[in-house]
Design a protein around this motif. Structure first.
Motif, PDB file in Angstrom:
ATOM      1  N   TRP A   1      -1.201  -2.381   1.394  1.00 16.65           N
ATOM      2  CA  TRP A   1      -1.541  -3.906   1.838  1.00 16.65           C
ATOM      3  C   TRP A   1      -0.385  -4.758   2.111  1.00 16.65           C
ATOM      4  CZ3 TRP A   1      -1.212  -8.594  -0.012  1.00 16.65           C
ATOM      5  CH2 TRP A   1      -1.894  -9.622   0.335  1.00 16.65           C
ATOM      6  N   PHE A   2       0.486  -4.750   1.062  1.00 17.10           N
ATOM      7  CA  PHE A   2       1.388  -5.685   0.802  1.00 17.10           C
ATOM      8  C   PHE A   2       2.575  -5.469   2.006  1.00 17.10           C
ATOM      9  CE2 PHE A   2       5.886  -6.448  -0.588  1.00 17.10           C
ATOM     10  CZ  PHE A   2       5.700  -7.877  -0.608  1.00 17.10           C
ATOM     11  N   ASP A   3       2.652  -4.257   2.606  1.00 17.40           N
ATOM     12  CA  ASP A   3       3.592  -4.086   3.440  1.00 17.40           C
ATOM     13  C   ASP A   3       3.367  -4.397   4.734  1.00 17.40           C
ATOM     14  OD1 ASP A   3       5.467  -2.590   1.654  1.00 17.40           O
ATOM     15  OD2 ASP A   3       4.736  -0.591   2.062  1.00 17.40           O
ATOM     16  N   ARG A   4       1.955  -4.351   5.071  1.00 20.69           N
ATOM     17  CA  ARG A   4       1.242  -4.729   6.259  1.00 20.69           C
ATOM     18  C   ARG A   4       1.314  -6.505   6.289  1.00 20.69           C
ATOM     19  NH1 ARG A   4      -2.657  -1.195   5.096  1.00 20.69           N
ATOM     20  NH2 ARG A   4      -4.174  -2.768   4.169  1.00 20.69           N
ATOM     21  N   ALA A   5       0.910  -6.999   5.259  1.00 21.38           N
ATOM     22  CA  ALA A   5       0.834  -8.325   5.033  1.00 21.38           C
ATOM     23  C   ALA A   5       2.069  -9.045   5.103  1.00 21.38           C
ATOM     24  CB  ALA A   5       0.048  -8.799   3.750  1.00 21.38           C
ATOM     25  N   SER A   6       3.034  -8.540   4.669  1.00 22.07           N
ATOM     26  CA  SER A   6       4.443  -9.079   4.496  1.00 22.07           C
ATOM     27  C   SER A   6       5.255  -9.276   5.987  1.00 22.07           C
ATOM     28  CB  SER A   6       5.130  -8.199   3.457  1.00 22.07           C
ATOM     29  OG  SER A   6       5.706  -7.135   4.160  1.00 22.07           O
ATOM     30  N   ASP A   7       4.292  -8.746   7.084  1.00 19.33           N
ATOM     31  CA  ASP A   7       5.041  -9.110   8.309  1.00 19.33           C
ATOM     32  C   ASP A   7       4.735 -10.494   8.638  1.00 19.33           C
ATOM     33  OD1 ASP A   7       6.073  -6.583   8.684  1.00 19.33           O
ATOM     34  OD2 ASP A   7       4.052  -5.858   9.571  1.00 19.33           O
TER      35      ASP A   7
ATOM     36  N   GLY B   1     -12.149  -4.529   1.432  1.00 18.80           N
ATOM     37  CA  GLY B   1     -11.819  -5.323   2.513  1.00 18.80           C
ATOM     38  C   GLY B   1     -11.786  -6.841   1.997  1.00 18.80           C
ATOM     39  N   VAL B   2     -11.648  -6.741   0.646  1.00 20.75           N
ATOM     40  CA  VAL B   2     -11.106  -8.289   0.142  1.00 20.75           C
ATOM     41  C   VAL B   2      -9.791  -8.443   0.366  1.00 20.75           C
ATOM     42  CG1 VAL B   2     -11.267  -9.711  -1.958  1.00 20.75           C
ATOM     43  CG2 VAL B   2     -12.838  -7.775  -1.684  1.00 20.75           C
ATOM     44  N   TYR B   3      -9.233  -9.536   0.447  1.00 19.83           N
ATOM     45  CA  TYR B   3      -7.882 -10.238   0.835  1.00 19.83           C
ATOM     46  C   TYR B   3      -7.412  -9.581   2.376  1.00 19.83           C
ATOM     47  CZ  TYR B   3      -8.049 -10.752  -4.303  1.00 19.83           C
ATOM     48  OH  TYR B   3      -8.402 -10.984  -5.340  1.00 19.83           O
ATOM     49  N   ALA B   4      -8.606  -9.306   3.091  1.00 16.07           N
ATOM     50  CA  ALA B   4      -8.354  -9.073   4.521  1.00 16.07           C
ATOM     51  C   ALA B   4      -7.813 -10.296   5.531  1.00 16.07           C
ATOM     52  CB  ALA B   4      -9.377  -8.126   5.241  1.00 16.07           C
ATOM     53  N   ALA B   5      -8.578 -11.441   5.061  1.00 11.55           N
ATOM     54  CA  ALA B   5      -8.471 -12.783   5.995  1.00 11.55           C
ATOM     55  C   ALA B   5      -7.352 -13.433   5.129  1.00 11.55           C
ATOM     56  CB  ALA B   5      -9.475 -13.493   5.938  1.00 11.55           C
ATOM     57  N   PRO B   6      -6.386 -14.220   6.181  1.00 12.71           N
ATOM     58  CA  PRO B   6      -5.375 -14.867   5.383  1.00 12.71           C
ATOM     59  C   PRO B   6      -5.861 -16.207   5.019  1.00 12.71           C
ATOM     60  CG  PRO B   6      -5.444 -15.208   7.829  1.00 12.71           C
ATOM     61  CD  PRO B   6      -6.506 -14.172   7.432  1.00 12.71           C
TER      62      PRO B   6
ATOM     63  N   ASP C   1     -10.280  -3.825  -4.951  1.00  9.98           N
ATOM     64  CA  ASP C   1     -10.756  -4.984  -3.949  1.00  9.98           C
ATOM     65  C   ASP C   1     -10.420  -4.812  -2.717  1.00  9.98           C
ATOM     66  OD1 ASP C   1     -12.175  -6.250  -5.992  1.00  9.98           O
ATOM     67  OD2 ASP C   1     -10.388  -7.589  -6.340  1.00  9.98           O
ATOM     68  N   VAL C   2      -8.746  -4.442  -2.487  1.00  9.79           N
ATOM     69  CA  VAL C   2      -8.305  -4.199  -1.103  1.00  9.79           C
ATOM     70  C   VAL C   2      -8.890  -3.128  -0.447  1.00  9.79           C
ATOM     71  CG1 VAL C   2      -6.302  -3.637   0.166  1.00  9.79           C
ATOM     72  CG2 VAL C   2      -6.043  -5.446  -1.652  1.00  9.79           C
TER      73      VAL C   2
ATOM     74  N   GLU D   1       0.889  -8.799 -21.462  1.00  8.50           N
ATOM     75  CA  GLU D   1       1.111  -9.110 -20.359  1.00  8.50           C
ATOM     76  C   GLU D   1       1.205  -7.991 -19.183  1.00  8.50           C
ATOM     77  OE1 GLU D   1      -0.250 -11.700 -19.613  1.00  8.50           O
ATOM     78  OE2 GLU D   1       0.237 -12.969 -21.298  1.00  8.50           O
ATOM     79  N   GLU D   2       2.100  -6.842 -19.666  1.00  9.32           N
ATOM     80  CA  GLU D   2       2.269  -5.853 -18.881  1.00  9.32           C
ATOM     81  C   GLU D   2       1.130  -4.895 -18.478  1.00  9.32           C
ATOM     82  OE1 GLU D   2       5.380  -1.740 -18.563  1.00  9.32           O
ATOM     83  OE2 GLU D   2       5.470  -2.949 -20.449  1.00  9.32           O
ATOM     84  N   GLY D   3       0.488  -5.013 -19.955  1.00 13.95           N
ATOM     85  CA  GLY D   3      -0.911  -4.270 -19.650  1.00 13.95           C
ATOM     86  C   GLY D   3      -2.086  -5.030 -18.774  1.00 13.95           C
ATOM     87  N   ARG D   4      -1.957  -6.372 -19.009  1.00 12.80           N
ATOM     88  CA  ARG D   4      -2.836  -7.128 -18.380  1.00 12.80           C
ATOM     89  C   ARG D   4      -2.503  -6.981 -16.653  1.00 12.80           C
ATOM     90  NH1 ARG D   4      -4.837 -12.223 -19.892  1.00 12.80           N
ATOM     91  NH2 ARG D   4      -2.933 -12.411 -21.224  1.00 12.80           N
ATOM     92  N   ALA D   5      -1.246  -7.171 -16.232  1.00  5.64           N
ATOM     93  CA  ALA D   5      -0.789  -7.024 -15.012  1.00  5.64           C
ATOM     94  C   ALA D   5      -1.385  -5.618 -14.249  1.00  5.64           C
ATOM     95  CB  ALA D   5       0.698  -7.140 -14.901  1.00  5.64           C
ATOM     96  N   ALA D   6      -1.123  -4.642 -15.043  1.00  3.78           N
ATOM     97  CA  ALA D   6      -1.490  -3.307 -14.586  1.00  3.78           C
ATOM     98  C   ALA D   6      -2.964  -3.376 -14.537  1.00  3.78           C
ATOM     99  CB  ALA D   6      -1.104  -2.022 -15.732  1.00  3.78           C
ATOM    100  N   ARG D   7      -3.761  -3.807 -15.362  1.00  6.42           N
ATOM    101  CA  ARG D   7      -5.275  -3.878 -15.190  1.00  6.42           C
ATOM    102  C   ARG D   7      -5.734  -4.473 -14.077  1.00  6.42           C
ATOM    103  NH1 ARG D   7      -6.118  -5.980 -19.935  1.00  6.42           N
ATOM    104  NH2 ARG D   7      -6.450  -8.189 -19.433  1.00  6.42           N
ATOM    105  N   ILE D   8      -5.336  -5.763 -13.912  1.00  3.63           N
ATOM    106  CA  ILE D   8      -5.498  -6.684 -12.717  1.00  3.63           C
ATOM    107  C   ILE D   8      -5.098  -5.891 -11.598  1.00  3.63           C
ATOM    108  CG2 ILE D   8      -5.244  -8.697 -11.478  1.00  3.63           C
ATOM    109  CD1 ILE D   8      -4.782 -10.072 -14.303  1.00  3.63           C
ATOM    110  N   ALA D   9      -3.961  -5.326 -11.367  1.00  2.00           N
ATOM    111  CA  ALA D   9      -3.449  -4.761 -10.148  1.00  2.00           C
ATOM    112  C   ALA D   9      -4.401  -3.485  -9.682  1.00  2.00           C
ATOM    113  CB  ALA D   9      -1.984  -4.147 -10.284  1.00  2.00           C
ATOM    114  N   ALA D  10      -5.003  -2.671 -10.624  1.00  3.21           N
ATOM    115  CA  ALA D  10      -5.800  -1.832 -10.459  1.00  3.21           C
ATOM    116  C   ALA D  10      -7.112  -2.336  -9.891  1.00  3.21           C
ATOM    117  CB  ALA D  10      -6.017  -0.835 -11.672  1.00  3.21           C
TER     118      ALA D  10
END
Length: 204
Positions: free
Chosen positions: A184-190, A146-151, A142-143, A128-137
């Motif tokens: 992206w997270f720091d901006r979106a978490s506002d 421009g993916v995940y730009a719209a709420p 994607d980010v 699961e650690e490997g899966r998470a790292a792979r997906i996060a990359a």
């Protein structure tokens, strides 16, 4: 209507943020409940005992995040919907599904870390650690495109899973090597809905 949730559930947090962002807070009450508890207030409505659970006005209980988002979408104008439809909807659904896949793996990893040390499976943790790292990359790529730009649903799911890792799965230093995703997270978490659904910090 009532939305049952637990404060620490990232799945329920997606639904809670959706209710707030869609302007449905005056129609849907948030009910905090306990999990893995035979006395849980949720069980009379949902014997599965999982959150989120949405109890409709006629007593019907909708279980799991995605069906609940579908119900919420039915209550708002088409242009405001989180899942969308048509060709654009398929792309948004794909982006949302990718994040849910990461969240499912992280939930398994987190659950394994909550077991006594002698009961943990190193193989499951490594997988699961490997899966998470792979997906996060892949999500960072994607980010950048421009993916995940719209709420929409994918945006809220990504915000929820990274927020979960910040406060309840800190064993994974997910920001390391992922500056684009972290930015992206720091901006979106506002978002006000993110602040209003902040989970407690856990020891993991």
């Amino acid at each position: 209507m009532q939305l049952f949730h637990s404060a620490g559930s990232p799945y329920a947090r997606i639904a809670r943020m959706a209710v707030l962002d869609l302007g449905l807070a005056d129609r849907i009450a948030f009910i905090e409940t306990t999990l893995r508890d035979p006395a849980s207030t949720l069980l009379p409505h949902n014997p599965v005992g999982r959150v989120p659970s949405l109890v409709l006005a006629d007593g019907t209980t909708i279980t799991e995040t995605t069906p609940i988002l579908m119900v919420l979408d039915s209550l708002v104008a088409p242009e405001a919907r989180l899942l969308g439809d048509g060709a654009d909807g398929w792309k948004r659904l794909a982006a949302y599904g990718r994040v849910l896949g990461m969240l499912d793996g992280i939930a398994v990893w987190n659950r394994e870390l909550r077991r006594p040390v002698h009961e943990r499976s190193p193989g499951v943790i490594a997988l699961e650690e490997g899966r998470a790292a792979r997906i996060a990359a892949a999500l960072q790529d994607d980010v950048a495109k421009g993916v995940y730009a719209a709420p929409d649903a994918g945006f809220l799911a990504l915000l929820a899973v990274l927020g979960y890792c910040e406060r309840r799965h800190r064993a994974w230093a997910w920001r390391d090597g992922l500056p684009g995703l972290a930015a992206w997270f720091d901006r979106a978490s506002d978002r006000p809905s993110f602040a209003a659904t902040m989970p407690p910090v856990s020891g993991i």
